[in-house]
Design a protein around this motif. Sequence first.
Motif, PDB file in Angstrom:
ATOM      1  N   ILE B 156      46.000  35.176  44.826  1.00 29.99           N
ATOM      2  CA  ILE B 156      44.892  34.231  44.608  1.00 29.99           C
ATOM      3  C   ILE B 156      43.628  34.778  45.274  1.00 29.99           C
ATOM      4  CG2 ILE B 156      44.086  31.880  45.067  1.00 29.99           C
ATOM      5  CD1 ILE B 156      47.062  31.049  45.033  1.00 29.99           C
ATOM      6  N   TRP B 158      42.956  37.864  46.034  1.00 32.97           N
ATOM      7  CA  TRP B 158      42.505  39.057  45.299  1.00 32.97           C
ATOM      8  C   TRP B 158      41.718  38.637  44.065  1.00 32.97           C
ATOM      9  CZ3 TRP B 158      44.185  40.048  40.256  1.00 32.97           C
ATOM     10  CH2 TRP B 158      43.675  41.225  39.699  1.00 32.97           C
ATOM     11  N   PHE B 159      42.255  37.659  43.322  1.00 33.99           N
ATOM     12  CA  PHE B 159      41.602  37.229  42.085  1.00 33.99           C
ATOM     13  C   PHE B 159      40.196  36.692  42.363  1.00 33.99           C
ATOM     14  CE2 PHE B 159      40.764  33.595  39.221  1.00 33.99           C
ATOM     15  CZ  PHE B 159      40.446  34.336  38.100  1.00 33.99           C
ATOM     16  N   PHE B 160      40.071  35.870  43.413  1.00 36.92           N
ATOM     17  CA  PHE B 160      38.746  35.334  43.738  1.00 36.92           C
ATOM     18  C   PHE B 160      37.815  36.454  44.207  1.00 36.92           C
ATOM     19  CE2 PHE B 160      40.630  31.174  43.442  1.00 36.92           C
ATOM     20  CZ  PHE B 160      39.587  30.393  43.025  1.00 36.92           C
ATOM     21  N   VAL B 162      37.785  39.614  43.215  1.00 36.79           N
ATOM     22  CA  VAL B 162      37.293  40.450  42.107  1.00 36.79           C
ATOM     23  C   VAL B 162      36.478  39.653  41.086  1.00 36.79           C
ATOM     24  CG1 VAL B 162      39.111  42.193  42.298  1.00 36.79           C
ATOM     25  CG2 VAL B 162      39.434  40.264  40.762  1.00 36.79           C
ATOM     26  N   SER B 163      36.657  38.337  41.047  1.00 32.73           N
ATOM     27  CA  SER B 163      35.972  37.563  40.012  1.00 32.73           C
ATOM     28  C   SER B 163      34.762  36.810  40.551  1.00 32.73           C
ATOM     29  CB  SER B 163      36.942  36.574  39.353  1.00 32.73           C
ATOM     30  OG  SER B 163      37.331  35.587  40.265  1.00 32.73           O
TER      31      SER B 163
END
Lengths: 228, 254
Positions: B156, B158-160, B162-163
């Motif tokens: 989670i 990591w996703f935040f 990169v996005s």
Amino acid sequence: MAALVGKLLHAPDAHFRLAWRAPALTINGRLLTAGVVGAMCWGAAMGSHVGRDHLWITTLKMPLFFLFTLALCFPLMHITLLVSGVRARTSQTLTVALSGISTLAICLGACAPVVGLFCASAPIPSMASYLNLYVLCLACGVVAGVAGLRVLARGMRSLTTSGIKAPLIVWALVYQFVGAQVAWLLRPWIGSSYGVDGYSLSHGLSGNFYMGVWAVLTRWVTELGAMS
Amino acid sequence: MSTELEALGPAASPPPYGREPAAAPRPWVTRWESDTFALTGPLSVGGGLLRAQGAVARDLFNGHGLNTYIAGCTLLMVFASLLYGAILGSVAGAGQVAYAALKFPVVIVGASAICLPSFFVFQALTGARLTFKQALASVLMLGAAAGLILLGCAPIAWFFSVSTTEDSQAFLGLMHAVVITLSTTFGFHFIARTHRYVAWKHGERLFDGRVLALWFALLVLVAAQMASFIGPLDPDRGRVETRRGFFLTALFEV
């Protein structure tokens, strides 16, 4: 497949009793298929507002949204379940999660014809019709979300005799928290907002859902202050 | 008549004066009591911390397999902090990933090492029956339990990372702070429950509860100061640059 969907919707307890006896791969595969079909129907309905490329792009994006969010949240969901005293195997956690998400997607899929009609017949471009459709989709999402949570609760209860309130709340919050950002990344959904036609990853990667909400709230407060 | 009374057996003796009858165990205690776990090696420790916390607590109290627990918890703690450190560094670009991945385990392991002597000495002073090896295993278990939550949150985070664009650093900082706080709290929660479980099961104190709470506050302060000094959360910092100053001042600057 139809039998599984029927059982999942009207007798979730029996569905989970059956699921713990059947091979995990078969059950999870069927749940995944049912969920993907439901999500695709819902995506197609939303994409029909703008039509053209949006129709098939949104049809593909919607199952991707559900599955990508699940993939990101799954490790934390499984750990939450274990530390709450629910001694579940990884495949069992996946079955419970997929059952909840598939129920949600199936409910949305059932609403798709209605939403599709309103989306296809609403005037475009019109901010008022966009907001109306947004509220309609939100209402369907809330109803489907409650149905999904109910199945999730039954699934957790079938694995343990202890309390399931804490892991259920954590699952819902984590999925919502991540799902909001995944939806932001994959936007636009209903319209072709911000002048973007189709889908562009660079557009999706700009900003952040929560910062966007904060910016809107700040603007409202500032404008209200300026008005008064 | 007397024969009938003898057949009934001795009368139940009343509870000793001033002593309350033992309360029924709470549901989590019953669950911990039924936990079973076969320690097969350092890599199985994570499974034990997640699925059989009661068995791990019993092993800690009895001193069973402490070397394996120490090795397993160290591995888990270092791996989790390395991975999460890399995610922290990914915000500032690829160059910072490796350095943040190295700095974050230094903060976590360093803070634990600095606080270990005080944990052992003050626990012993307040009458807790704890060997140094048990103290080391307890501190590492706290770190490993926190590491498990960090691992769970890693996708989670990591996703935040990169996005989210660079103008949302405050959001990312807040999110990482929440994740680290939650994981540390879980680690403390595990150790505190171990203390309560041992007290319930054996009527003995493996730890002193008040000292444990105070020591945990000290650990958090030390970790915050180390983070401020080494700076794995600061993308503007040079790769091996340390910065002197009190962590609260740095926090107010943010």
